[in-house]
Design a protein around this motif. Sequence first.
Motif, mmCIF file in Angstrom:
data_model
loop_
_atom_site.group_PDB
_atom_site.id
_atom_site.type_symbol
_atom_site.label_atom_id
_atom_site.label_comp_id
_atom_site.label_asym_id
_atom_site.label_seq_id
_atom_site.Cartn_x
_atom_site.Cartn_y
_atom_site.Cartn_z
ATOM 1 N N ARG A 129 0.830 -1.205 0.000
ATOM 2 C CA ARG A 129 0.000 0.000 0.000
ATOM 3 C C ARG A 129 0.857 1.244 0.000
ATOM 4 O O ARG A 129 0.611 2.184 -0.748
ATOM 5 C CB ARG A 129 -0.906 0.003 1.221
ATOM 6 C CG ARG A 129 -2.220 -0.675 0.984
ATOM 7 C CD ARG A 129 -3.260 -0.057 1.849
ATOM 8 N NE ARG A 129 -3.005 -0.358 3.237
ATOM 9 C CZ ARG A 129 -3.470 -1.426 3.847
ATOM 10 N NH1 ARG A 129 -4.225 -2.269 3.196
ATOM 11 N NH2 ARG A 129 -3.182 -1.641 5.098
ATOM 12 N N SER A 130 1.891 1.277 0.878
ATOM 13 C CA SER A 130 2.665 2.508 0.940
ATOM 14 C C SER A 130 3.472 2.692 -0.331
ATOM 15 O O SER A 130 3.669 3.826 -0.775
ATOM 16 C CB SER A 130 3.564 2.545 2.168
ATOM 17 O OG SER A 130 4.483 1.504 2.119
ATOM 18 N N SER A 132 2.521 1.769 -3.386
ATOM 19 C CA SER A 132 1.650 2.250 -4.465
ATOM 20 C C SER A 132 1.228 3.679 -4.210
ATOM 21 O O SER A 132 1.049 4.459 -5.141
ATOM 22 C CB SER A 132 0.431 1.347 -4.675
ATOM 23 O OG SER A 132 -0.139 0.961 -3.483
ATOM 24 N N ASP A 133 1.108 4.063 -2.933
ATOM 25 C CA ASP A 133 0.784 5.458 -2.631
ATOM 26 C C ASP A 133 1.915 6.366 -3.086
ATOM 27 O O ASP A 133 1.692 7.420 -3.706
ATOM 28 C CB ASP A 133 0.557 5.606 -1.130
ATOM 29 C CG ASP A 133 0.336 7.043 -0.734
ATOM 30 O OD1 ASP A 133 0.999 7.508 0.211
ATOM 31 O OD2 ASP A 133 -0.485 7.710 -1.393
ATOM 32 N N ILE A 136 1.921 6.812 -6.845
ATOM 33 C CA ILE A 136 0.923 7.729 -7.382
ATOM 34 C C ILE A 136 1.288 9.171 -7.065
ATOM 35 O O ILE A 136 1.153 10.060 -7.891
ATOM 36 C CB ILE A 136 -0.460 7.394 -6.828
ATOM 37 C CG1 ILE A 136 -0.912 6.036 -7.315
ATOM 38 C CG2 ILE A 136 -1.450 8.478 -7.150
ATOM 39 C CD1 ILE A 136 -2.086 6.028 -8.215
ATOM 40 N N ARG A 137 1.780 9.399 -5.863
ATOM 41 C CA ARG A 137 2.102 10.771 -5.492
ATOM 42 C C ARG A 137 3.180 11.363 -6.384
ATOM 43 O O ARG A 137 3.116 12.511 -6.783
ATOM 44 C CB ARG A 137 2.623 10.797 -4.061
ATOM 45 C CG ARG A 137 1.634 11.284 -3.095
ATOM 46 C CD ARG A 137 2.226 11.284 -1.728
ATOM 47 N NE ARG A 137 1.205 10.920 -0.795
ATOM 48 C CZ ARG A 137 0.277 11.768 -0.374
ATOM 49 N NH1 ARG A 137 0.296 12.998 -0.793
ATOM 50 N NH2 ARG A 137 -0.648 11.372 0.466
ATOM 51 N N LEU A 160 -5.833 -0.822 -8.302
ATOM 52 C CA LEU A 160 -4.685 -0.062 -8.767
ATOM 53 C C LEU A 160 -4.808 0.272 -10.245
ATOM 54 O O LEU A 160 -4.535 1.400 -10.664
ATOM 55 C CB LEU A 160 -3.409 -0.869 -8.511
ATOM 56 C CG LEU A 160 -2.105 -0.090 -8.618
ATOM 57 C CD1 LEU A 160 -2.118 1.054 -7.652
ATOM 58 C CD2 LEU A 160 -0.940 -0.995 -8.330
ATOM 59 N N SER B 134 -4.082 12.522 -6.639
ATOM 60 C CA SER B 134 -2.956 11.804 -6.031
ATOM 61 C C SER B 134 -2.948 11.956 -4.525
ATOM 62 O O SER B 134 -2.558 11.038 -3.803
ATOM 63 C CB SER B 134 -1.598 12.230 -6.585
ATOM 64 O OG SER B 134 -1.705 13.220 -7.524
ATOM 65 N N PHE B 137 -5.728 9.609 -3.104
ATOM 66 C CA PHE B 137 -5.623 8.185 -3.437
ATOM 67 C C PHE B 137 -5.408 7.322 -2.199
ATOM 68 O O PHE B 137 -6.026 6.271 -2.034
ATOM 69 C CB PHE B 137 -4.464 8.001 -4.417
ATOM 70 C CG PHE B 137 -4.139 6.570 -4.696
ATOM 71 C CD1 PHE B 137 -3.026 5.966 -4.157
ATOM 72 C CD2 PHE B 137 -4.961 5.823 -5.516
ATOM 73 C CE1 PHE B 137 -2.737 4.644 -4.422
ATOM 74 C CE2 PHE B 137 -4.681 4.501 -5.781
ATOM 75 C CZ PHE B 137 -3.569 3.917 -5.230
ATOM 76 N N ARG B 138 -4.517 7.801 -1.317
ATOM 77 C CA ARG B 138 -4.163 6.991 -0.154
ATOM 78 C C ARG B 138 -5.388 6.674 0.685
ATOM 79 O O ARG B 138 -5.581 5.542 1.142
ATOM 80 C CB ARG B 138 -3.135 7.746 0.684
ATOM 81 C CG ARG B 138 -2.745 7.018 1.936
ATOM 82 C CD ARG B 138 -1.633 6.110 1.662
ATOM 83 N NE ARG B 138 -1.636 4.960 2.525
ATOM 84 C CZ ARG B 138 -0.548 4.449 3.071
ATOM 85 N NH1 ARG B 138 0.607 5.027 2.854
ATOM 86 N NH2 ARG B 138 -0.620 3.380 3.797
ATOM 87 N N MET B 141 -7.635 4.149 -0.913
ATOM 88 C CA MET B 141 -7.060 2.816 -0.870
ATOM 89 C C MET B 141 -7.181 2.217 0.515
ATOM 90 O O MET B 141 -7.571 1.063 0.687
ATOM 91 C CB MET B 141 -5.584 2.907 -1.276
ATOM 92 C CG MET B 141 -4.906 1.567 -1.266
ATOM 93 S SD MET B 141 -3.317 1.593 -2.071
ATOM 94 C CE MET B 141 -2.433 2.708 -1.040
#
Lengths: 184, 206
Positions: A129-130, A132-133, A136-137, A160, B134, B137-138, B141
């Motif tokens: 999770r972290s 993929s975060d 994206i960021r 995703l 963005s 998103f977190r 998720m």
Amino acid sequence: MEHSEMEFIAEKQKVKIVPNFSMSKIYFISGEVGPFQPGLPTEVPFWLAISLRQRQKCVIHPPDWLTIESLEEIKEAETTTELFTPLPNTHFREMCQLLLTHAKSNIQNADAVRTLVKDIWDIRAAKLRSSSDKFIRVQAGHARIDNLTLMEINIARPFLLASLDHLHTLRTSKLHVERIVPTQ
Amino acid sequence: MDLLCPPGGGMKQNYLSIDDIMMSSEKIPSTFLVSVKTLGYLDPSTNKKDIEVGSKLDLPLWLALSLAHPRKKFVTVELTKPYKATYREILKADAGVVNLYKLCPYYYALGQQQLSLNHAEGILVARSLILAFSDRFRRIMDLSGNAIGGDNSSLIQQFDEVERRLFALGQKSLQSFQRWEVGESRTLRTSELVSRHRKRKREAVD
């Protein structure tokens, strides 16, 4: 991919059993399964082992990595590194699930093992999770992750992919406004 | 979620998509550059017979898009409130807390559609959409990967339609995983259709 499909694929792996009956060689499409002698350990595909176990015709030997010590080691390795450690088996989670359901009595400390497996799973899920975060960021173009098992990939996939699709449309419209990419 | 006709997504709209139809009924503040005879009833503020030059109306997006075409020059449009500088600043500060559903249920789609109307601030709007997504998103998720329970409406209250769809996808993965863990994927269930069709079953006949 459905979870039951992944389980099906995981069941192709070989596992050691000790049968309590005797039979000559069996010829299957995928290969042959050696002659069975009571008391002699043989390697069979996992689906066969489960089916024999359900009829109480064998005892399944859990693979070496399913002991408390080696699982603790794996968990240690997972918590220390930022990347994903290679797991002893590409179908880690499915195998653990199947073994714990069908061969519970053959594993020592089944409950502690189950907790450890779940812990490892949670640590890896949090890392996924972290990462993929972060992906994206930063709006990176591509990312590379090693050592993910099939099950983890399949759980992350729909969400995703859909988010990345959405981000892609947003970026394309931005490019259009900047007059770099024309739309029709 | 599988949609029979998904929304266009970017600067295109899908003619048959319900999402796009609903999105294009959002109102855009527009100023008329020409006078239009006998359509005065469209303007609720006056009761004249014609629309004068310079009168301000709120036109739905589908109308504004055709009238504001650079070659036709019937109206000029301005950006709607959620995409103006004030809200862009709020999103830049912390996008996670903004209630996008209240601002506009189709926030991202409407924002992208307005980009084709050639506003001066278009590039800023486009950038702010990307940054907002963005940032959020977190949260989407995490919520979709961990929330269990029938009613999630309180959790997804702040999400707009696109984000709600993403949330539903995450939930579906989570639920199917949980069902597998418990062993439910292996059990066969009678489908509702069969148990309800009330035809005579074989046991009843014998």
